[in-house]
Design a protein around this motif. Sequence first.
Motif, PDB file in Angstrom:
ATOM      1  N   VAL A   1     -26.060   4.692 -11.382  1.00 27.37           N
ATOM      2  CA  VAL A   1     -26.760   3.310 -11.325  1.00 27.37           C
ATOM      3  C   VAL A   1     -28.493   3.583 -10.268  1.00 27.37           C
ATOM      4  CG1 VAL A   1     -27.257   0.714 -10.412  1.00 27.37           C
ATOM      5  CG2 VAL A   1     -24.551   1.813 -11.000  1.00 27.37           C
ATOM      6  N   ILE A   2     -29.363   3.616 -12.343  1.00 28.64           N
ATOM      7  CA  ILE A   2     -30.640   4.044 -11.444  1.00 28.64           C
ATOM      8  C   ILE A   2     -31.035   2.446 -10.467  1.00 28.64           C
ATOM      9  CG2 ILE A   2     -33.021   4.327 -12.371  1.00 28.64           C
ATOM     10  CD1 ILE A   2     -31.700   5.907 -14.093  1.00 28.64           C
ATOM     11  N   VAL A   3     -31.681   2.345  -9.031  1.00 25.65           N
ATOM     12  CA  VAL A   3     -31.614   1.702  -8.680  1.00 25.65           C
ATOM     13  C   VAL A   3     -33.715   1.579  -8.243  1.00 25.65           C
ATOM     14  CG1 VAL A   3     -30.343   0.673  -7.731  1.00 25.65           C
ATOM     15  CG2 VAL A   3     -31.370   2.510  -6.750  1.00 25.65           C
ATOM     16  N   TYR A   4     -34.239   2.706  -8.864  1.00 28.16           N
ATOM     17  CA  TYR A   4     -35.829   3.165  -8.468  1.00 28.16           C
ATOM     18  C   TYR A   4     -35.921   4.355  -9.836  1.00 28.16           C
ATOM     19  CZ  TYR A   4     -40.339   4.333  -7.342  1.00 28.16           C
ATOM     20  OH  TYR A   4     -41.724   4.087  -6.557  1.00 28.16           O
ATOM     21  N   ASN A   5     -37.142   4.137 -10.116  1.00 27.29           N
ATOM     22  CA  ASN A   5     -37.763   4.767 -10.900  1.00 27.29           C
ATOM     23  C   ASN A   5     -38.964   4.702 -11.545  1.00 27.29           C
ATOM     24  OD1 ASN A   5     -37.129   6.741 -13.679  1.00 27.29           O
ATOM     25  ND2 ASN A   5     -36.837   5.051 -15.193  1.00 27.29           N
ATOM     26  N   LYS A   6     -39.328   6.854 -10.645  1.00 26.00           N
ATOM     27  CA  LYS A   6     -41.023   5.756 -11.062  1.00 26.00           C
ATOM     28  C   LYS A   6     -41.449   5.361 -10.985  1.00 26.00           C
ATOM     29  CE  LYS A   6     -39.139  10.206 -13.639  1.00 26.00           C
ATOM     30  NZ  LYS A   6     -39.257  10.933 -14.989  1.00 26.00           N
ATOM     31  N   GLY A   7     -41.047   4.770  -9.283  1.00 20.73           N
ATOM     32  CA  GLY A   7     -42.411   3.388  -9.602  1.00 20.73           C
ATOM     33  C   GLY A   7     -42.016   2.221 -10.333  1.00 20.73           C
ATOM     34  N   GLU A   8     -41.376   3.011 -11.985  1.00 22.16           N
ATOM     35  CA  GLU A   8     -41.534   1.370 -12.530  1.00 22.16           C
ATOM     36  C   GLU A   8     -40.170   0.188 -11.585  1.00 22.16           C
ATOM     37  OE1 GLU A   8     -39.447   2.119 -16.724  1.00 22.16           O
ATOM     38  OE2 GLU A   8     -40.459   3.777 -16.393  1.00 22.16           O
ATOM     39  N   PHE A   9     -40.782  -0.838 -11.932  1.00 21.35           N
ATOM     40  CA  PHE A   9     -39.657  -1.874 -11.768  1.00 21.35           C
ATOM     41  C   PHE A   9     -37.900  -1.696 -12.401  1.00 21.35           C
ATOM     42  CE2 PHE A   9     -37.946  -6.184 -10.653  1.00 21.35           C
ATOM     43  CZ  PHE A   9     -37.679  -6.342  -9.291  1.00 21.35           C
ATOM     44  N   VAL A  10     -37.319  -1.325 -11.765  1.00 21.02           N
ATOM     45  CA  VAL A  10     -35.800  -1.428 -12.603  1.00 21.02           C
ATOM     46  C   VAL A  10     -34.712  -2.755 -12.185  1.00 21.02           C
ATOM     47  CG1 VAL A  10     -35.881   0.230 -14.039  1.00 21.02           C
ATOM     48  CG2 VAL A  10     -34.767   0.211 -11.819  1.00 21.02           C
ATOM     49  N   PHE A  11     -35.204  -2.661 -10.463  1.00 21.99           N
ATOM     50  CA  PHE A  11     -33.677  -3.502  -9.748  1.00 21.99           C
ATOM     51  C   PHE A  11     -34.104  -5.306  -9.820  1.00 21.99           C
ATOM     52  CE2 PHE A  11     -32.395  -4.345  -5.358  1.00 21.99           C
ATOM     53  CZ  PHE A  11     -31.064  -3.740  -5.393  1.00 21.99           C
ATOM     54  N   ASN A  12     -33.439  -5.463 -11.418  1.00 23.24           N
ATOM     55  CA  ASN A  12     -33.320  -6.647 -11.489  1.00 23.24           C
ATOM     56  C   ASN A  12     -31.715  -7.005 -11.040  1.00 23.24           C
ATOM     57  OD1 ASN A  12     -31.346  -5.734 -13.540  1.00 23.24           O
ATOM     58  ND2 ASN A  12     -32.597  -5.517 -15.455  1.00 23.24           N
ATOM     59  N   GLU A  13     -31.404  -8.606 -11.639  1.00 27.11           N
ATOM     60  CA  GLU A  13     -30.254  -8.746 -10.715  1.00 27.11           C
ATOM     61  C   GLU A  13     -28.877  -8.660 -11.145  1.00 27.11           C
ATOM     62  OE1 GLU A  13     -29.279 -12.753 -10.816  1.00 27.11           O
ATOM     63  OE2 GLU A  13     -31.109 -13.406 -10.150  1.00 27.11           O
ATOM     64  N   GLN A  14     -29.288  -7.840 -12.287  1.00 30.07           N
ATOM     65  CA  GLN A  14     -27.909  -7.064 -13.207  1.00 30.07           C
ATOM     66  C   GLN A  14     -27.924  -6.204 -12.245  1.00 30.07           C
ATOM     67  OE1 GLN A  14     -28.134  -6.110 -17.772  1.00 30.07           O
ATOM     68  NE2 GLN A  14     -26.481  -5.038 -17.183  1.00 30.07           N
ATOM     69  N   ILE A  15     -28.843  -4.776 -12.335  1.00 32.30           N
ATOM     70  CA  ILE A  15     -28.689  -3.382 -12.052  1.00 32.30           C
ATOM     71  C   ILE A  15     -28.442  -3.891 -10.458  1.00 32.30           C
ATOM     72  CG2 ILE A  15     -30.436  -1.636 -11.150  1.00 32.30           C
ATOM     73  CD1 ILE A  15     -30.102  -1.461 -13.968  1.00 32.30           C
ATOM     74  N   GLU A  16     -29.194  -4.576  -9.377  1.00 30.64           N
ATOM     75  CA  GLU A  16     -28.266  -5.234  -8.719  1.00 30.64           C
ATOM     76  C   GLU A  16     -26.727  -5.158  -8.183  1.00 30.64           C
ATOM     77  OE1 GLU A  16     -30.565  -7.864  -5.976  1.00 30.64           O
ATOM     78  OE2 GLU A  16     -29.479  -7.404  -4.174  1.00 30.64           O
ATOM     79  N   GLN A  17     -26.071  -6.186  -8.820  1.00 32.16           N
ATOM     80  CA  GLN A  17     -24.845  -6.611  -8.960  1.00 32.16           C
ATOM     81  C   GLN A  17     -24.073  -5.299  -9.109  1.00 32.16           C
ATOM     82  OE1 GLN A  17     -24.063  -9.540 -11.644  1.00 32.16           O
ATOM     83  NE2 GLN A  17     -25.504 -10.839 -10.274  1.00 32.16           N
ATOM     84  N   GLU A  18     -24.700  -4.172 -10.472  1.00 32.58           N
ATOM     85  CA  GLU A  18     -23.867  -3.781  -9.830  1.00 32.58           C
ATOM     86  C   GLU A  18     -23.419  -2.142  -9.285  1.00 32.58           C
ATOM     87  OE1 GLU A  18     -25.214  -0.751 -13.897  1.00 32.58           O
ATOM     88  OE2 GLU A  18     -24.730  -3.523 -15.181  1.00 32.58           O
ATOM     89  N   ALA A  19     -25.198  -1.814  -8.275  1.00 30.75           N
ATOM     90  CA  ALA A  19     -25.317  -1.263  -7.706  1.00 30.75           C
ATOM     91  C   ALA A  19     -24.575  -1.822  -5.763  1.00 30.75           C
ATOM     92  CB  ALA A  19     -26.584  -0.910  -7.140  1.00 30.75           C
ATOM     93  N   ALA A  20     -24.534  -3.033  -6.255  1.00 27.03           N
ATOM     94  CA  ALA A  20     -23.379  -3.584  -5.242  1.00 27.03           C
ATOM     95  C   ALA A  20     -21.909  -3.275  -5.320  1.00 27.03           C
ATOM     96  CB  ALA A  20     -24.201  -5.263  -5.038  1.00 27.03           C
TER      97      ALA A  20
END
Lengths: 393, 393
Positions: free
Chosen positions: B333-352
């Motif tokens: 699960v990519i949470v930070y990608n080269k300065g691009e904002f990718v950490f939306n709610e869905q990603i946050e849930q997957e990471a959690a």
Amino acid sequence: MFTILPIKGLFDQIEGFYCDGISAGLKANNALDLGFIYSDTLCEVEAIFTNNKFQAAPLKHYQMYDKNFKTNFVLINSKNANALTGQKGIENIDTIFSSLDFELVNPIMSSTGVIGNHLPVEKIIAGAKKFDLNSKNAHNLSKAIMTTDAYSKTTMYEVKLEDGSSFKIGAVAKGAGMINPNLATMLCFICTDANIPKEDMKEALLENSETTFNAISVDGDTSTNDTVLLLSNKKSNVYDKDAFKEVLRLVMHDMAMLMVSDGEGAKKAVAFEVLNAASYEDAQIAAKALSNSLLVKTALFGEDPNFGRIASTIGASRVVSDENKLVISYNDVIVYNKGEFVFNEQIEQEAAKVLKNDKFKIICDLGVGKYSFTAYGCDLGYEYVKINADYRT
Amino acid sequence: MFTILPIKGLFDQIEGFYCDGISAGLKANNALDLGFIYSDTLCEVEAIFTNNKFQAAPLKHYQMYDKNFKTNFVLINSKNANALTGQKGIENIDTIFSSLDFELVNPIMSSTGVIGNHLPVEKIIAGAKKFDLNSKNAHNLSKAIMTTDAYSKTTMYEVKLEDGSSFKIGAVAKGAGMINPNLATMLCFICTDANIPKEDMKEALLENSETTFNAISVDGDTSTNDTVLLLSNKKSNVYDKDAFKEVLRLVMHDMAMLMVSDGEGAKKAVAFEVLNAASYEDAQIAAKALSNSLLVKTALFGEDPNFGRIASTIGASRVVSDENKLVISYNDVIVYNKGEFVFNEQIEQEAAKVLKNDKFKIICDLGVGKYSFTAYGCDLGYEYVKINADYRT
């Protein structure tokens, strides 16, 4: 000759500086979260920033100004660090400043809080528009910059020179230790009316940071946002280099001690004095190793005079040392003496008594040279874990 | 070509090695606290010791033997580290060995426990006199060397070469992380019947320690007693250099992983993979900084996908890095990608969700080179504080 007097009150007493803190809706429950420092004349400014490779957007924004820029405005928000936010992070700062109607000259922004989110630009603009630039409310400012701080941090001095002239210096800071790249970075804003030349500002800041902010540790981490900012409006027209260095050291030491005592649940502020090291660097390495060691910190929390951890940490730091020359004491209670067994029941009880204090010294005399350094740390207990486990919530 | 088979059972299955653990009254409640490894022929021996400046007495005692000494006996006690005990600490070891009636050749002692107290010599002698050198009870040995370990640690392999010949290697270890100079030092005893030349033993140990024992961290401390001991009785008459290195790596990796999973209250074992660093050293520095960071460890405890702490720790480690090249993921699960904002709610849930596992990876692709290193760590919670606050009691 000069006299340094601690004075009551905050740096808003200094002529020409205005400040306040308001709620802009960044924190929950209408807590104060946005503040400013305004000067009615242009200030000379100097700063020390974190050496973290990922400096936050406000730090980059500051460094885009000319080397000798002057400013009349600092905007400070908590709850969002504006770090790891790329070019947009910097653009957001410009957007905020260009939306305000005040006459801003080279405005500076400073942020603290969660890393990796963009600033809530609209909220900040709406909040800043409510600022009253005639306010003198450093108390509210000191509240607005808090994150996990248990209390706000301020200090203030007046310096009287022999001829009766005087200048003032004061500061507000936030930080519960050198800690928390995430929500609790260290910020310190120092205002003075001393007539200090620009070139002396950096020198005084750097010289004093080594034994103050760089000598404290709560968990050994370095944040993306750490900033110490020194603003001088020169209105007193008074300056003495030695006096200024000395009072700046006091200001920075006061703030550093308040931070380390507020080390996220810490109950004890401990001075780790390393004496008679083979070099200044060794003294520094060993003292900081002690103030950073989790094993030492948890033993302090347990009030256990477990000097083996002290000795082992010195050994692990790899400085020049010899177990037959090392002496370890808690305040004046010697618990380890050059390899001789002294830790009998009576000594253990006396040492345990020292550990029950809120403040005490742990002294390690390495006995191999003539250099000393004192680092400042705290204990680490359940509360630290609690604060840091549930951080973003 | 060779085959490595994990086999059930412990190293006491290797012909010629005997071992046991008994209670000598060092620990309370008749817990096992004294053990031995005996070989019916002389063993080649090689060791890696702590780089703590204050090496414990048993380490000094070992290093007083000739470089190519052979041995038939290792005596191990827990509860007392015999560290910071001066000349008397070494003399106590000689007193113990000279009081035993077994035919000991260059006997080795190994100790773990509280620093700064002299060994209870009489208790250890009385206990050791009860040893039965015909015992094959590695299970009891593994218990006797435990301190704050939640479980005992053993591993065992058989290596089959193409010609059908084989050798065995097994280990017992103690350690709840790279931790606790005070009571829980890391010890590992590896026995083999491989016909390994003396010169290969050190090489294999050193090569493999970097990615195993030196890649794990519970709290970043280095003890006075850390020891990895490799004993070979050569009885299989079989050896293959590549096979041996490979199986030794497995043995050391197994032990390192058991230690990090047992990190004093730790619930999660985490692999910190740093990829595409500018140098191997950078990869190692960054990976170890992550596994040592209190802020990262407490966020893991809180199961909070707080990638800002990961990024900030990379930045604070000062390795070559660029926030516009950095990619951070929890497993895939990519949470930070080269300065691009990718950490939306869905990603946050997957990471959690990833963080709720007992084992997972945190991957930091620095994108500035081609070097990688993986460090292993664990979370840090209330239990760690509890264990370490009340240590000597």
